[in-house]
Every structure is written in structure tokens, then in C-alpha cells.
Design an enzyme around this catalytic site. Sequence first.
Site, PDB file in Angstrom:
ATOM      1  N   ARG A  40       0.830  -1.214   0.000  1.00 61.78           N
ATOM      2  CA  ARG A  40       0.000   0.000   0.000  1.00 61.78           C
ATOM      3  C   ARG A  40       0.865   1.265   0.000  1.00 61.78           C
ATOM      4  O   ARG A  40       0.472   2.282  -0.573  1.00 61.78           O
ATOM      5  CB  ARG A  40      -0.929   0.003   1.207  1.00 61.78           C
ATOM      6  CG  ARG A  40      -2.038  -1.001   1.025  1.00 61.78           C
ATOM      7  CD  ARG A  40      -3.008  -0.980   2.162  1.00 61.78           C
ATOM      8  NE  ARG A  40      -4.180  -1.756   1.806  1.00 61.78           N
ATOM      9  CZ  ARG A  40      -5.061  -2.214   2.673  1.00 61.78           C
ATOM     10  NH1 ARG A  40      -4.917  -1.971   3.964  1.00 61.78           N
ATOM     11  NH2 ARG A  40      -6.107  -2.887   2.272  1.00 61.78           N
ATOM     12  N   GLY A  59     -10.432  -8.498  -1.415  1.00 62.18           N
ATOM     13  CA  GLY A  59      -9.159  -8.916  -0.828  1.00 62.18           C
ATOM     14  C   GLY A  59      -8.773 -10.334  -1.198  1.00 62.18           C
ATOM     15  O   GLY A  59      -7.616 -10.608  -1.522  1.00 62.18           O
TER      16      GLY A  59
END
Length: 395
Positions: free
Chosen positions: A37, A352
Amino acid sequence: MAKKTIQDVGVKGLRVLVRVDYNVPLEEDGSISDDKRIVASLPTVKYLLDNGAKVILCSHLGRPKGERRMEFSLAPVAKRLEELLPGVKITFAHDCIGEEVEKLAAELKEGEILLLENLRFYKEEEKNDPEFAKKLASLAELYVSDAFGTVHRAHASTVGVAAYLPAVAGFLIGKELSVMGEALENPVRPLVAILGGAKVKDKIGVITNLLNKCDTLIIGGGMAYTFYKAKGYEIGTSLLDEANVGLAAELMETAKAKGVKLMLPVDNVVATEYSEDAEHKQVPADQFPADWMGMDIGDKTAAMFAEEVKKAGTVIWNGPMGVFEFPEFAKGTAAVAAACAECDGITIVGGGDSASAITKLGFADKITHISTGGGASLEFLEGKTLPGVAALNDK
Ligand code: AMP
């Protein structure tokens, strides 16, 4: 309406507040176990630095629930950023609002970064408190939204601040909106959607919206057995969303009426119990043994789904085809992942589980777009307005 991006506005000399998603997994010793991220935020951050902005980064991390709990501090992220951006001056602020932070923001120079402490140390963040949003906004002259994982929530840092500052999208959000928006509004056909995972309930909105858009809708995973039930098939002890059997029947009717090809598994891997090493076998859909549970799609189904995916112009995939956490029951999910990688069309993977399956199998670079937001990408596919996107300035 298309939203403005950082490329539509001047940033030189401006203090720019960037909402990033640095909600990274941490080890017990506080080190970052996966920095993807942080890496994903770099194009936006570098663009701003290269164009003479003074960059103020803000994010949440974990669920400190409005308390200053240091195990959720963003300090380790500041360290990692320093490693990823050698030569860039990065200051870590031990708070996200207040006099000290205001001073640091005022002193910030072009090409420098100030990383604020966890926004969720204040309960006002998730409450979208206007005073808190105003204080955050007062640090900067421009707001850039680049945390897609949180745009479906109206929080101070995703919506509130946009009331006080010009608000534009960063590269990550810009890509999410353009790739997924195009797939829904103007797809290269055939548009094939593959939905899996456990609960029909969670995917009702997505299925309903996609039935208006796609040519083929493939349903796998635990969800499929609720559709089986609606068709009157035996499902043994498989996952069942009892309350939504009627709805599954309605969705199949809608698909028929709209001319959408709806595909369910034609065979399944069934097991005696929900465990990694359970006794298991493959059976056709109409020979489902009572007392066994469906754990994965069978080989025939995997080949059939893969075929459909490979010839698609656009693929949207959300949710695993089976209990992929257990290697023995991950084969269907792996087959769909491989088919997405082989597809020459546009491939979009959200959620996810599907995203991690793709990444684990090493196919990430063969996918057009892996959405960075599970909940947000589902809501986008449902056709819902995302508050953190709506808050941005129109082009
Ligand atoms: P979701 O959050 O709804 O996308 O569901 C993801 C979860 O669905 C994963 O943890 C999978 O293990 C689970 N799942 C997929 N297929 C099955 C199945 N046949 N039986 C039970 N769970 C399943």
C-alpha cells in the site's frame, strides 16, 4: 461526472493534504509485513514532489477506536517511506491536528513530506466531525484523495475536508474510477463477471447491477449453493444463505429476461467436513451427496469458467471459487486466476481474497487492474455513489 485529478490543477508551491491508505499489516515487533500500500501511493507522492508541492500525508491504521494507542502509530510507515524515497526529507508529526502540526506544516518546503499520525486516534475522524475536518484542512491549500479503500465511508479525511479545500483525485483513485467506470459504462464486450465468496447477501447489490451490464455472469464459491437450492438441487451440508433462496431464484429469472448467460458450477469438489485434510471427491451437480459439503468448483466447471474468461473482452472478478485458504480446495480459484492472467481483454480483480489469490500465484502483473479497496470496489460495482468520490471537484 468525471472528477478532477492532480493533473488538472497546479500544485507548485502548495501545501497538499493527501489522504493515502497506509493501513498496512504490522508484525508484533511493529515492523511492516507488507508494504504494497505504501508502494502503491508512490506515483501520486512522487508526482507532487516532482511538481514542487509540499506534501502532507494522512491515513488511518488499524482500529484504535478514537484512542491514542501507539501500537497503531504510523511511525513505522515514516521509516519505510524514507527507505522508498531516498533523499526526500520526511518529517513525522506525532499528531494529525493541533499547534505543533500546524507549525510543521507551515515550515514545510517544496519537495518535502510531512506524515501525520493516525487519523483514527480521534473519534471525530470516523464521525466526519466538521471541526476536526476543518482543522485538518487548515494544514493545506489543496486536498488529494488517494485511499480508494476508504472512499465508501464518509469520514473527516475522505469527505469532510473537501468542504474546505479544492479536492481532486490522485493516480490510484483516478485509475480505479477510470478502469472500473469504463468496464461498467462502456465495456469491451463480452463483459464477463465472476462472483464467488461466501455470502449471497453481500453480493446481491453487485449481482443486480451487473445483470444490467454484463453478457455473462458466473457464480461460484459458497454462494453457488444458494442458487442450487433455488433450483431444487441437493446441496448436502454446503453453505446456504437460507433467507436469500427466493432472491436467488428471482435473480436467475432476471438473467433470463435480460438475456444474460448465468453460469453455475456443473460439478463440485465435496468434502465430509470443513477442514484442510477432509476426505473429498468430485461429483456432478445433480449427484450431490447428502451429508457432504461443497468446498470448491470441480475440474469440468473450472475448465468451463476458464474458457469463458479467456474469450472475454472485459472480466470483472470478485470472490474466490472455493475455500481457497485450504490448498486442496484452492484449485478452482487458481484456475480462474490463471484464466484472468491469460485473457487478452481488460481484467479487473476486486476484493481482498481474489486479489491475494492473484498476487500469491504471481499473476498480478498480467491483470489490468487489481482494485485496492474491497468494500469500496463492491459498492462501486453495485452502482452506488461513493461519498469520498462524490466529494471531489467535477472536471
Ligand atoms: P466473501 O468475503 O463473501 O468474498 O467470502 C470469502 C470466503 O468465502 C473465503 O474465506 C472462502 O473460504 C469462502 N468460501 C468460498 N467458497 C466456499 C465454500 N464452498 N464453502 C465455504 N466457504 C467458502
